[in-house]
Design a protein around this motif. Structure first.
Motif, PDB file in Angstrom:
ATOM      1  N   THR A 145      11.636 -34.413  11.259  1.00 42.11           N
ATOM      2  CA  THR A 145      12.531 -35.568  10.898  1.00 42.11           C
ATOM      3  C   THR A 145      13.586 -35.639  12.158  1.00 42.11           C
ATOM      4  N   PRO A 146      14.683 -36.573  12.425  1.00 41.97           N
ATOM      5  CA  PRO A 146      15.623 -36.387  13.377  1.00 41.97           C
ATOM      6  C   PRO A 146      16.584 -35.173  13.132  1.00 41.97           C
ATOM      7  N   GLU A 147      16.889 -35.295  11.697  1.00 41.85           N
ATOM      8  CA  GLU A 147      17.875 -34.270  11.061  1.00 41.85           C
ATOM      9  C   GLU A 147      17.294 -32.695  11.211  1.00 41.85           C
ATOM     10  N   ALA A 148      16.025 -32.706  11.037  1.00 41.59           N
ATOM     11  CA  ALA A 148      15.395 -31.370  11.067  1.00 41.59           C
ATOM     12  C   ALA A 148      15.206 -30.867  12.621  1.00 41.59           C
ATOM     13  N   ARG A 161      16.723 -27.449  14.233  1.00 42.37           N
ATOM     14  CA  ARG A 161      16.006 -26.183  13.569  1.00 42.37           C
ATOM     15  C   ARG A 161      14.574 -26.241  13.950  1.00 42.37           C
ATOM     16  N   VAL A 206      10.574 -39.295  16.979  1.00 40.15           N
ATOM     17  CA  VAL A 206      11.462 -38.177  17.367  1.00 40.15           C
ATOM     18  C   VAL A 206      10.659 -37.382  18.290  1.00 40.15           C
TER      19      VAL A 206
END
Length: 390
Positions: free
Chosen positions: A154-157, A160, A27
């Motif tokens: 993480t990619p999702e975070a 944010r 990431v």
């Protein structure tokens, strides 16, 4: 995933640890890998070399940092100065970093790679701290109180996390435009610049060209085009600093380049504005001599007042009390003055705008004098301190 770092020079409180990396995280933060970000953080704090962890302690203490977490730079700096410490996240007490002796290096690396808890054998002889225990929440350089961040990467975070990192790069006490108007667009432009590989000095250079263009346009009485160039310059003045902080690419020269331009150009803009009024079909009320006196004496005096406050009281004038921070939003600096001139020009009276700016400069000089007098009175009872650090 762990980083370990090596250095030659001693830290203020202890010898700097050696260092290495274990694994990697794909990431990318602001266009760079987590491993590269950790390397830059450590180099900025005195580390000379970042290498892959090879299972060998090399006879030196080790600073180990997991690359699947994002560390506020203050955490890396303070952990580097605290040998015998394991850093855990506040929510789950999961170990994320450690500064340990050579004897404990292998066990600490194994813990960080494989364990979600601190083993009893390490917890018994090492300090186990959460971020708030390791580092202060007051950032003197950015003039704000804000808890240091520690975030799982993480990619999702990622969106944010980058938003949080960008917010963390912002000064807490600044003018009204920089604080409330620029943050959202500046974050997106900063990300675009980082991904494109632009350096902060490149952005500053573009801003310098726009600063000179605005100066010339004001001098010619072309106020609306000049204001457009000026406002874009002020926007880029926000972007270059944030780009330097989030990509950890600030430099001594970049700091001089950026702040030198910021320090010098505002009174030249106001001078050019007043000089350009005849070309736009207006006169300077009160005459040019009075205008130039207020512009130059007022600007230099305000800078001297701020410098005097820091020298005598050891804190920034604008961080002493809540009122002082509020007044920094609107004091007669570049951006608040540009607001006045923009509104006046849109109403067709750039000459009245200049008069209002001059009056505002004089009024702000008086307010700052009152702040200095009040600080001297308060200091009789003991050293004054910022309300942000209390």
């Amino acid at each position: 995933m762990v980083h370990a770092l090596s250095a030659e020079n001693p830290a203020p409180d202890a010898a700097l640890p050696m260092a290495a990396t274990i694994g990697d995280n794909p990431v990318r933060l602001w266009g760079m890998t987590s491993a590269e970000r950790l390397r830059r953080q450590c180099v900025r704090n005195g580390v000379k070399e970042v290498r892959a962890w090879d299972g060998q302690d090399h006879g030196s203490s080790q600073l180990l940092l997991r690359t699947d977490w994002v560390f506020d730079e203050v955490l890396v700096r303070d952990l580097m100065r605290r040998p015998g410490t394991i850093l855990v996240d506040a929510r789950n007490r999961e170990p994320v970093a450690a500064h340990v002796s050579a004897a404990d290096a292998a066990a600490a690396a194994s813990m960080l790679n494989n364990s979600r808890v601190v083993p009893d054998e390490l917890a018994g002889r090492l300090r186990v701290l959460v971020p708030d225990d390791l580092s202060s929440s007051y950032n003197h350089a950015l003039r704000k109180r804000e808890a240091p961040f520690l975030l799982r990467l993480t990619p999702e975070a990622l969106p944010r996390i980058e938003q949080r990192m960008f917010a963390g790069s912002y000064k807490g006490v600044t003018d009204i435009v920089t604080k409330y108007v620029w943050p959202l667009p500046a974050r997106h432009v900063t990300k675009a610049c980082a991904v494109a590989g632009m350096t902060p000095n490149m952005v500053t250079g573009i801003g310098a060209i726009l600063m000179l263009l605005a100066l010339w346009l004001f001098w010619q009485g072309h106020y609306l085009p000049g204001l457009a160039a000026g406002w874009i310059m002020t926007f880029l003045d926000t972007v270059d600093g944030k780009l330097a902080r989030v990509t950890l690419t600030s430099s001594k020269w970049g700091n001089i380049f950026d702040h030198g331009i910021d320090l010098v150009h505002p009174p030249f803009w106001w001078w050019a504005w007043a000089a350009g009024l005849p070309a736009a079909g207006f006169d300077m009320p009160g005459g040019m001599a009075l205008a130039l006196t207020v512009i130059w004496v007022g600007y230099v005096s305000q800078r001297l007042q701020e410098g005097y406050f820091i020298k005598v009281f050891k804190i920034d004038m604008h961080t002493w009390r809540p009122f002082d921070s509020f007044f920094r939003l609107i004091t007669a600096r570049r951006n608040p003055n540009l607001i006045i001139l923009t509104l006046a020009t849109l109403l067709g009276r750039p000459d009245i705008g200049m008069v209002v700016v001059l009056a505002w400069i004089v009024l702000c000089f008086g307010v700052h004098m009152a702040q200095i007098v009040q600080a001297h009175q308060a200091a009789r009872k003991g050293p004054i301190q910022s309300y942000l650090s209390a």
